[in-house]
Every structure is written in structure tokens, then in C-alpha cells.
Design a protein around this motif. Sequence first.
Motif, PDB file in Angstrom:
ATOM      1  N   ARG A 253      21.647   4.738   0.992  1.00 34.05           N
ATOM      2  CA  ARG A 253      21.483   3.423   0.382  1.00 34.05           C
ATOM      3  C   ARG A 253      20.122   3.310  -0.306  1.00 34.05           C
ATOM      4  NH1 ARG A 253      23.553  -1.299   0.210  1.00 34.05           N
ATOM      5  NH2 ARG A 253      25.392  -0.583   1.258  1.00 34.05           N
ATOM      6  N   THR A 254      19.084   3.761   0.404  1.00 36.99           N
ATOM      7  CA  THR A 254      17.757   3.598  -0.183  1.00 36.99           C
ATOM      8  C   THR A 254      17.612   4.463  -1.425  1.00 36.99           C
ATOM      9  OG1 THR A 254      16.966   5.226   1.359  1.00 36.99           O
ATOM     10  CG2 THR A 254      16.566   2.944   1.922  1.00 36.99           C
TER      11      THR A 254
ATOM     12  N   ILE B 124      22.429  -4.183  -6.342  1.00 38.31           N
ATOM     13  CA  ILE B 124      23.156  -3.803  -5.134  1.00 38.31           C
ATOM     14  C   ILE B 124      23.209  -4.991  -4.184  1.00 38.31           C
ATOM     15  CG2 ILE B 124      23.197  -2.215  -3.182  1.00 38.31           C
ATOM     16  CD1 ILE B 124      21.490  -0.376  -5.093  1.00 38.31           C
TER      17      ILE B 124
ATOM     18  N   ILE C  28      14.098   4.465  -3.910  1.00 35.63           N
ATOM     19  CA  ILE C  28      12.870   4.316  -3.142  1.00 35.63           C
ATOM     20  C   ILE C  28      12.438   5.672  -2.605  1.00 35.63           C
ATOM     21  CG2 ILE C  28      11.907   3.345  -1.031  1.00 35.63           C
ATOM     22  CD1 ILE C  28      13.997   1.057  -1.595  1.00 35.63           C
ATOM     23  N   ASP C  29      11.178   5.957  -2.804  1.00 33.60           N
ATOM     24  CA  ASP C  29      10.650   7.185  -2.224  1.00 33.60           C
ATOM     25  C   ASP C  29      10.381   6.945  -0.756  1.00 33.60           C
ATOM     26  OD1 ASP C  29       8.607   7.370  -5.116  1.00 33.60           O
ATOM     27  OD2 ASP C  29      10.545   8.302  -4.797  1.00 33.60           O
ATOM     28  N   ARG C  30      10.753   7.901   0.005  1.00 33.03           N
ATOM     29  CA  ARG C  30      10.449   7.763   1.440  1.00 33.03           C
ATOM     30  C   ARG C  30       9.024   8.229   1.667  1.00 33.03           C
ATOM     31  NH1 ARG C  30      14.208   8.309   6.145  1.00 33.03           N
ATOM     32  NH2 ARG C  30      14.540   6.094   5.997  1.00 33.03           N
TER      33      ARG C  30
ATOM     34  N   GLU D  97      19.897   4.978  -3.543  1.00 29.68           N
ATOM     35  CA  GLU D  97      20.549   4.226  -4.619  1.00 29.68           C
ATOM     36  C   GLU D  97      19.570   3.268  -5.261  1.00 29.68           C
ATOM     37  OE1 GLU D  97      24.821   3.972  -2.458  1.00 29.68           O
ATOM     38  OE2 GLU D  97      23.916   2.118  -3.144  1.00 29.68           O
ATOM     39  N   VAL D  98      18.774   2.619  -4.418  1.00 29.74           N
ATOM     40  CA  VAL D  98      17.826   1.647  -4.936  1.00 29.74           C
ATOM     41  C   VAL D  98      16.615   2.353  -5.543  1.00 29.74           C
ATOM     42  CG1 VAL D  98      16.655  -0.500  -4.360  1.00 29.74           C
ATOM     43  CG2 VAL D  98      18.664   0.167  -3.112  1.00 29.74           C
TER      44      VAL D  98
ATOM     45  N   ASP E 162      19.556   7.694   8.930  1.00 30.06           N
ATOM     46  CA  ASP E 162      20.601   6.768   8.498  1.00 30.06           C
ATOM     47  C   ASP E 162      19.999   5.773   7.511  1.00 30.06           C
ATOM     48  OD1 ASP E 162      20.416   4.315  11.092  1.00 30.06           O
ATOM     49  OD2 ASP E 162      19.049   5.975  10.676  1.00 30.06           O
ATOM     50  N   GLY E 163      20.799   5.435   6.530  1.00 33.17           N
ATOM     51  CA  GLY E 163      20.274   4.500   5.547  1.00 33.17           C
ATOM     52  C   GLY E 163      19.604   5.195   4.376  1.00 33.17           C
TER      53      GLY E 163
ATOM     54  N   THR F 126      16.725  -0.795   7.712  1.00 32.26           N
ATOM     55  CA  THR F 126      15.948   0.420   7.398  1.00 32.26           C
ATOM     56  C   THR F 126      15.565   0.437   5.928  1.00 32.26           C
ATOM     57  OG1 THR F 126      18.119   1.415   7.593  1.00 32.26           O
ATOM     58  CG2 THR F 126      16.403   2.244   9.063  1.00 32.26           C
TER      59      THR F 126
ATOM     60  N   ARG G 147      -4.574   1.416   5.915  1.00 32.89           N
ATOM     61  CA  ARG G 147      -4.190   2.661   5.264  1.00 32.89           C
ATOM     62  C   ARG G 147      -5.156   2.926   4.119  1.00 32.89           C
ATOM     63  NH1 ARG G 147       2.137   2.960   4.315  1.00 32.89           N
ATOM     64  NH2 ARG G 147       1.714   1.196   2.975  1.00 32.89           N
TER      65      ARG G 147
ATOM     66  N   ASP H 268      14.675   9.174  11.297  1.00 28.73           N
ATOM     67  CA  ASP H 268      15.796   8.226  11.211  1.00 28.73           C
ATOM     68  C   ASP H 268      16.423   8.376   9.834  1.00 28.73           C
ATOM     69  OD1 ASP H 268      13.844   5.290  10.494  1.00 28.73           O
ATOM     70  OD2 ASP H 268      13.312   7.390  10.395  1.00 28.73           O
TER      71      ASP H 268
END
Lengths: 449, 184
Positions: B20-21, A340, B26-28, B23-24, B16-17, A422, B103, B14
Motif C-alpha cells: 500500500r505504501t 487512494i 513513500i520511501d521507507r 502505491e502512495v 505488512d502494509g 502502518t 533527529r 514489519d
Amino acid sequence: MSTAPGTEPGTESPVRDPKPVVEHRLHPVTPLRRAWAPIAVVIGWAVHDPDGAQRQLTRLTTTTLLLAIAVVVPAAALYGFLTWWFTHFAVTDSELRIRTGLVFRRTAHIRLERIQAIDVTRPLLARIAGVAKLKLDVVGTDSKDELAFLGEAQARALRAELLARAAGFAPETAHEVGEAPVRQLLKVPTGVLAVSLVLTGGTWATLVAAIVVPSVLWMATESVWTVLATALPLLGAAGASTVGRFVGEYDWTVGESPDGLRIDHGLLDRAHETVPPGRVQTVRIIEPLLWRRRGWVRVELDVAGSSNSLLVPVAPREVAESVIARVLPGVTVPDRTALIRPPRRARWCVPLWWQGYGLTVTDTVFAARHGLLRRRLDLVPHAKVQSVRLAQGPWERFKGVADVHVDTGANKTVTARLRDATEAADLLRAQAERSRTGRREALPDRWMS
Amino acid sequence: METGTLEDDAGRADDDGTERTDEVGIDRTNVEPVWIGLPPGLLRMRRLLLVVWLGGITIGTAVLLGWLAGPVWAAFALLPLGLLLWGWPMLGRNWRSWRYAERADDLLISRGVLWREETVVPYGRMQLVEVTSGPVERHFGLASVQLRTAAAATDARIPGLDPAEAERLRDRLTELGEARSAGL
């Protein structure tokens, strides 16, 4: 010069019982390895200052020459003999020990389970003499922590034994395990290698520079010495990037064995590298512009503590990908469409070249692409990530993009540039999580245990 | 001092985005770390050094130029003075930007005002933890903790900690690093 009594280097196993550590000496031709140095100094001086050399030569009488030889040769011979005499190595249950030094004693203890790679190299003269160098790559070793020279058969037996011990075989049986069988994965045909070098832009650039610059200088100054002084280094560089590369990458063979990856190459100097499983930190697929039509790629790899960085000098993409799948188990090279690009606004940060950037993250690898003409795709298995960094400059923040750096143990940093801010922040957290969990499935250091 | 416990995040929305993430792939992670800032000692030390150096240079230039070249030339002393006045709030901003979070499995360090950088180092990757304290830092009762991994590029340093906190952090990081240790 090395007729003195001493322990002959044992071709059999260095350790019979677990306890007594048997020390060995290197091959008796070793003292000769630096014999060329005084000759090289004399030749270098003669080339550097031909007139002076001529004058000095005419002044030399037979007696002074004989006297000089009578002093220099025994001194050099004594030095060579003493360094050989005071160099010992031993293989113990857990380490390779190299003891050197006459005045300043130095003992290197190289832990076998930390081995990142083992190289056996045979320079041209060593091949003629039937000897080989053996080098263990461990993070932090010096270039002098190598065994030069061993008999060829001894070097091979020692490598097999070291690998068996490093793999976790019992010390008593390690020397009986022998060489692991090799299955050939790839062999680069000479013609393909030659064509690939012809199609490399850098080759032409150095050649053109080597012709144009001296010609221009000749027209400008008409001084033979100036022209020669510039032409020789340029020609040397051109030779190194063409003939040197060809000679080094000649007969490139990649094989796979239970002991890991085997890479054999070289026309004059032969090198045999072994990279045990799970040691590869990053893999890079490079696609120069002129190779694209033929679908060829070059594959480089990074192993911590090792200077070797080439996996495949040239191969069709599918072949290279199948080799990568063997080198990094469970990894499939992401397709070009899977990568991408950064968001469109990234063009304000890096005009035009932003299109060359790309990123994809699969279950096993972090893959980032760079370059527009000469494309480069870096692959880092999640298990090899040491730390993850996010960096954002003021202009990047204004445009809402950020860079994500992934640091690996081979001191290589792979960067995903200009990602959406983000997305980058999420990527940072997620990548740290993945690299932590990715290690759980990683092979143990002793890969056979 | 707080330890690196995880805390569920309630108010982070948040969205937004997200497309896209995804697609890549990625786990939030909806866990917000507990950030710890630096103690004010570092800011005090830096500001004092700033005042001592730039104040000294200001006075030195003013006196020297005023005496040798005339009062008009002494105006050049305004340059270091301006730098001093500009540097004062800048040091504050930079100090505020530094923060770290322990963490469960990794250490987070965030810093920088204009050039922001955030580093994540999993505990299992740590090879070495260093606690250093120079003479000036010691005078102000400060110590810095530096983490080293097998990658030289890893730049994980926390400056200006309270020595007790630095030692606590060192011990905790070493302990966690041992528990989660992994090879290269």
C-alpha cells in the motif's frame, strides 16, 4: 476641509537618493472616508426606531439643527483633517514605513522581502473620486496597516515599485522598472458565473429560507414586525450569497506576470491582487454536486497573512488545472484515479463518507480529498509544510487506521483521514523528509535575485 | 544526555502494509530515532497534585456529609476517592507515553495513551522556542519547552523537563533552526 498647506503626495518616486527618506501623505480626499459614518448612525437609528425618530424630528427647530450642524461638522472635519495630517508613509530600501497617530503614535515597519501579497482595492466611491487603497499582506499586519487612500496612478506606481524592490531590484532602479507585463490566464464569463451561482445549493437554501420562514411566521403570528424582523436578515443573507457573490466575482480575471499572480475582480468595488511567486501555501479545488455534470470547479488558495482566498470562482476543470500549474510551478493536479481511498474497514469509523476520503503524494504535492457530494481536494506543496502530525483515537486504533495532519503557514491544516496505521506512520516520516528536502528547490524570497 | 544522532535500525521487520505504501510512493526510512522519555519529576508533581486535590476533596466531603447528613451520605466521598485511585495509574501511563527524539533534521514528539499523537517538526521551520516554568513546576525543578512554527496548529510541547535539559534543548534547537532556516 483639506485645503491646509502640506506636502502634496508625490506621484514620482518617493526615494531619489538612497539615504534621505522622503515621507508622503495620503491623498487629500482621505479625510472624507469616514464622513458617511454620522449619517449612517442617524439612518440606522431612524430605521431601528421609526416612531422615536419621527417624534424627535418634529421637535427639532431650525436653530437647534443649525447649532448641531455648526458643532458636528467642524469637529468631524477637524478629526478627519488631523488623522490625515499625521499619517505619513515612506518607502526605504528594505521596508515600507507607515507613521500614524496624533495622541498615540504608531509606526508600522513592513519588510519588503516578507511581502506575501499586495492588494490595490477601489471601492465604488473611491473609484468615483479616482483614488485607491493599497494594502501589503505580511504575516502579522493589522487591517489598519494599509494606505487608504492614494491617487489611482500613484497606487499603481507604488505597487510596481514595492514589487520591484521586494523582487530584489536595486533600490536606485526600482522605480524605473515599472509594471511587469501581464499575460492573461483566465477570464470568467459573466454567463458562466451566473449559471454557477444558480447551480449552487447554498444559494437556493438561503432563498428558500428567506421565503418560507417569514411566511410561516406570518401564518403563526400575523405580526408585521416579527415577520419583518426575521425576513430582513434572511433576505440580507440571501442577497449576500447571491447578488453579493456575483458582484464580487464579476469580471474575474487571473493573469500571470513576472511579479506573480494577478487577480482582478469586482463589478462595483474593484480589487487588484498580486501574489508574488512562491507565496501560495495551499490550493483547494472544490467541486459542488450540481457543477459536476458540467465539469466546473472552484479553486481557492491560501496565502499567509492574506485574507484573499479565491483563485478561480468557476472554471472548467482543465482550465483550472492549467491555472494551478502556473500558480504552483511544477505541480500537476493528481488525477482522480490516483487518489487512494482508506481501507474498507474505515467504514466503521466514518460510515458512507469514508468513500469520499482519498490521498495521493506526488513528487511535489501532498493531495488529500474530502467530501462525498461536495468534493474538495487540498493540495499542499511539500516545501510549504510546517509540521506533520499523526493522530489516532482509541476506536481508530481498534480498526487499525490513523489520521495524518499537515500544517501549513497560512494556518490551514490539511488532513488525510483514516489511513492504514502502518501507512500513516510511514507517511509521517516520509512527509517530514519530503518537506525538508522540498524546500531546497524553493524560490528565494526575493524572486528576481 | 543524548543528542539527536541517527542510529541504524537492525530489528525492524514489519513488512505488512508495504504494498500500500509503495502505491502512495513513500520511501521507507529504516532509521529508528533515539527516543528520550521524560524525567520522573513530572510524574511526581502530577501525582502529588492529584493526591492533594482529590484527597482533600475526599476528606472534605466525607467529613462535611458525615457531619451534616449522616454517615450513609458520607459514602459519596468514595467518588473522589475512586477518581484518585483511577487517576494514579493513569497519570503514570500518560507520563510513560510522552517521549521525544532529536533527529538530524527534525524533532519528534510522541504522546498520548488512548488518543495518540505524534508530531514531526523540521528544525528549519521553527520560528520560536519557548522555555516556560510556572511556580509549581519551578518548585519541582521542572520546565517545559514549546516549539512554534508559522502554523498555529503545530502543537509541539515537551512538558516536565529538567531545566538544564530544557535549556540544552532550547539552545540546540535554536542553533539547528538557524542553520537550516527556511522562509514561509
